[in-house]
Design a protein around this motif. Sequence first.
Motif, PDB file in Angstrom:
ATOM      1  N   UNK A   1       7.491   2.423   4.749  1.00 38.10           N
ATOM      2  CA  UNK A   1       6.993   1.778   3.536  1.00 38.10           C
ATOM      3  C   UNK A   1       6.844   0.271   3.760  1.00 38.10           C
ATOM      4  N   UNK A   2       5.877  -0.308   3.050  1.00 41.65           N
ATOM      5  CA  UNK A   2       5.760  -1.766   3.115  1.00 41.65           C
ATOM      6  C   UNK A   2       6.359  -2.434   1.883  1.00 41.65           C
ATOM      7  N   UNK A   3       6.951  -1.615   0.992  1.00 42.67           N
ATOM      8  CA  UNK A   3       7.661  -2.186  -0.155  1.00 42.67           C
ATOM      9  C   UNK A   3       8.712  -1.210  -0.668  1.00 42.67           C
ATOM     10  N   UNK A   4       9.913  -1.712  -0.849  1.00 37.53           N
ATOM     11  CA  UNK A   4      10.990  -0.965  -1.501  1.00 37.53           C
ATOM     12  C   UNK A   4      11.213  -1.579  -2.871  1.00 37.53           C
ATOM     13  N   UNK A   5      11.245  -0.717  -3.882  1.00 34.98           N
ATOM     14  CA  UNK A   5      11.456  -1.177  -5.259  1.00 34.98           C
ATOM     15  C   UNK A   5      12.702  -0.482  -5.800  1.00 34.98           C
ATOM     16  N   UNK A   6      13.604  -1.247  -6.394  1.00 33.61           N
ATOM     17  CA  UNK A   6      14.815  -0.638  -6.946  1.00 33.61           C
ATOM     18  C   UNK A   6      15.354  -1.509  -8.077  1.00 33.61           C
ATOM     19  N   UNK A   7      15.114  -1.069  -9.295  1.00 31.67           N
ATOM     20  CA  UNK A   7      15.575  -1.825 -10.458  1.00 31.67           C
ATOM     21  C   UNK A   7      16.852  -1.210 -11.027  1.00 31.67           C
ATOM     22  N   UNK A   8      17.931  -1.984 -10.975  1.00 34.90           N
ATOM     23  CA  UNK A   8      19.172  -1.605 -11.636  1.00 34.90           C
ATOM     24  C   UNK A   8      19.881  -0.403 -11.064  1.00 34.90           C
ATOM     25  N   UNK A   9      19.642  -0.070  -9.803  1.00 37.87           N
ATOM     26  CA  UNK A   9      20.292   1.125  -9.249  1.00 37.87           C
ATOM     27  C   UNK A   9      20.971   0.897  -7.903  1.00 37.87           C
TER      28      UNK A   9
ATOM     29  N   UNK B   1       0.814  -1.219   0.000  1.00 43.29           N
ATOM     30  CA  UNK B   1       0.000   0.000   0.000  1.00 43.29           C
ATOM     31  C   UNK B   1       0.846   1.267   0.000  1.00 43.29           C
ATOM     32  N   UNK B   2       2.134   1.129   0.341  1.00 36.11           N
ATOM     33  CA  UNK B   2       3.014   2.299   0.326  1.00 36.11           C
ATOM     34  C   UNK B   2       4.391   1.864  -0.171  1.00 36.11           C
ATOM     35  N   UNK B   3       4.746   2.339  -1.356  1.00 33.30           N
ATOM     36  CA  UNK B   3       5.951   1.877  -2.047  1.00 33.30           C
ATOM     37  C   UNK B   3       6.918   3.038  -2.238  1.00 33.30           C
ATOM     38  N   UNK B   4       8.207   2.762  -2.072  1.00 30.19           N
ATOM     39  CA  UNK B   4       9.242   3.716  -2.454  1.00 30.19           C
ATOM     40  C   UNK B   4      10.047   3.096  -3.588  1.00 30.19           C
ATOM     41  N   UNK B   5      10.151   3.816  -4.695  1.00 32.11           N
ATOM     42  CA  UNK B   5      10.905   3.360  -5.866  1.00 32.11           C
ATOM     43  C   UNK B   5      12.222   4.134  -5.883  1.00 32.11           C
ATOM     44  N   UNK B   6      13.302   3.474  -5.498  1.00 32.26           N
ATOM     45  CA  UNK B   6      14.597   4.139  -5.309  1.00 32.26           C
ATOM     46  C   UNK B   6      15.442   4.031  -6.577  1.00 32.26           C
ATOM     47  N   UNK B   7      15.954   5.182  -7.022  1.00 33.20           N
ATOM     48  CA  UNK B   7      16.713   5.210  -8.267  1.00 33.20           C
ATOM     49  C   UNK B   7      15.794   4.990  -9.455  1.00 33.20           C
ATOM     50  N   UNK B   8      14.673   5.695  -9.460  1.00 31.42           N
ATOM     51  CA  UNK B   8      13.607   5.422 -10.429  1.00 31.42           C
ATOM     52  C   UNK B   8      13.929   5.886 -11.842  1.00 31.42           C
ATOM     53  N   UNK B   9      14.896   6.805 -12.002  1.00 28.32           N
ATOM     54  CA  UNK B   9      15.192   7.322 -13.334  1.00 28.32           C
ATOM     55  C   UNK B   9      13.973   7.988 -13.941  1.00 28.32           C
ATOM     56  N   UNK B  10      13.672   7.642 -15.186  1.00 25.37           N
ATOM     57  CA  UNK B  10      12.506   8.220 -15.857  1.00 25.37           C
ATOM     58  C   UNK B  10      11.206   7.514 -15.499  1.00 25.37           C
TER      59      UNK B  10
END
Length: 390
Positions: free
Chosen positions: A252-260, A185-194
């Motif tokens: 946050x209940x989810x951390x998202x970080x793709x390729x960073x 329900x609450x996500x942080x996308x770290x190094x999200x770029x574009x």
Amino acid sequence: MYRISELADKVGLSRSTLLYYEKQGLLRGSRQTNGYRLYSDKDVQQLHLLQQLQSGGLTLKECKSFLDSKVQRAVLEKRLQRLDEDIAQKQQARELLVALLGQSSLRIWHQQTDKLAPDAHLEWLKQQGFNEQQALHLKWLSKDMNEHDQYMADFMTVFQTLERWGPGCDADSLKALLTLPTIPSKIIDIGCGKGFSTRLLAKHTLAEIVAVDNEQSALDELGERLAEQGLDTRVTLSCASMTDLPFTPESFDCIWSEGSAYIMGIEQALTQWRKLLTNRGYMVVSDLIWLTDNPSQEAVAFWEGEYPDMQTIEKRLSQMRQAGFEVIDHFTLREQAWHDYYQPLKARVAEVKASMPKSNAIADIEREIAIYEHYLGEFGYRMFVLRKGA
């Protein structure tokens, strides 16, 4: 004949040095009835010969041996080897000083330093006047503070118009999202770029999302895309450093970080970001890993310079568990994820290369593309779906 003080003046040595030489059997004066020692011209020449031998780096013990008997070739060869090693070390020292003065490249030094002491290297760069964003760019892109501004200008000329700034595809991101046991329900996308992943998360969940990057231009473009798609009401954009995120623990209940995450180091990211998660919260992170135990020498040499902390799947999984995470799932990104990144990049390089014929940034990008084309399959991006342990 010379008294010891006169001899000292004659050969340019101190009285105490001559007394020491005499004690070691390198000098022999004749003692007079009054107790004084006198030295002859022969002694003067003996001392000059000794000084000449010392100029070759020989020790006093070696000099005495050569004065008393035939020169030993093995001793000379050993001394020459040590001298060559000393010269090489001094040359390296000179090259570093020249580079620090801005008269040559510091690229190799930065690569080696970052491999040995990444955190200390980053702090040192900031002490030299680089801000957090510049220091991270320097660590992972230009690797040379003397040419950093031009390198980054060239780099952004290439990447600014590209959609993706790294390998990835929506299908793999969605696969990872659907792997989560519950929808966050609450996500942080770290190094999200574009913001490819940010937009996908906003489209497929009802979560409140914070998209973080230290490149404001990328966030500006993401904001426009979100508004166009009507997804901006649940997304907050934050220009911040991933190494110093301005959020309270368990936000946050989810951390998202793709390729960073590699930028600050996977292990450090796991430890530092874990604090932001609620109990049993999720972390989805992708990382470049080796897919074989016997990669090609050229691929190893390239990635040792670009990503020295690159590991095997087993090693990364072990680190994740040690950091306090359960592994829910992990999978290798499909080749389409690489194709969608490198084909537009290759076309863009061809478009701008003529206007930047001596660009180090262009040369680095072309080398990376060549490694991708020749060795993909030996390495790849791996998506890891994790859950914070108790």
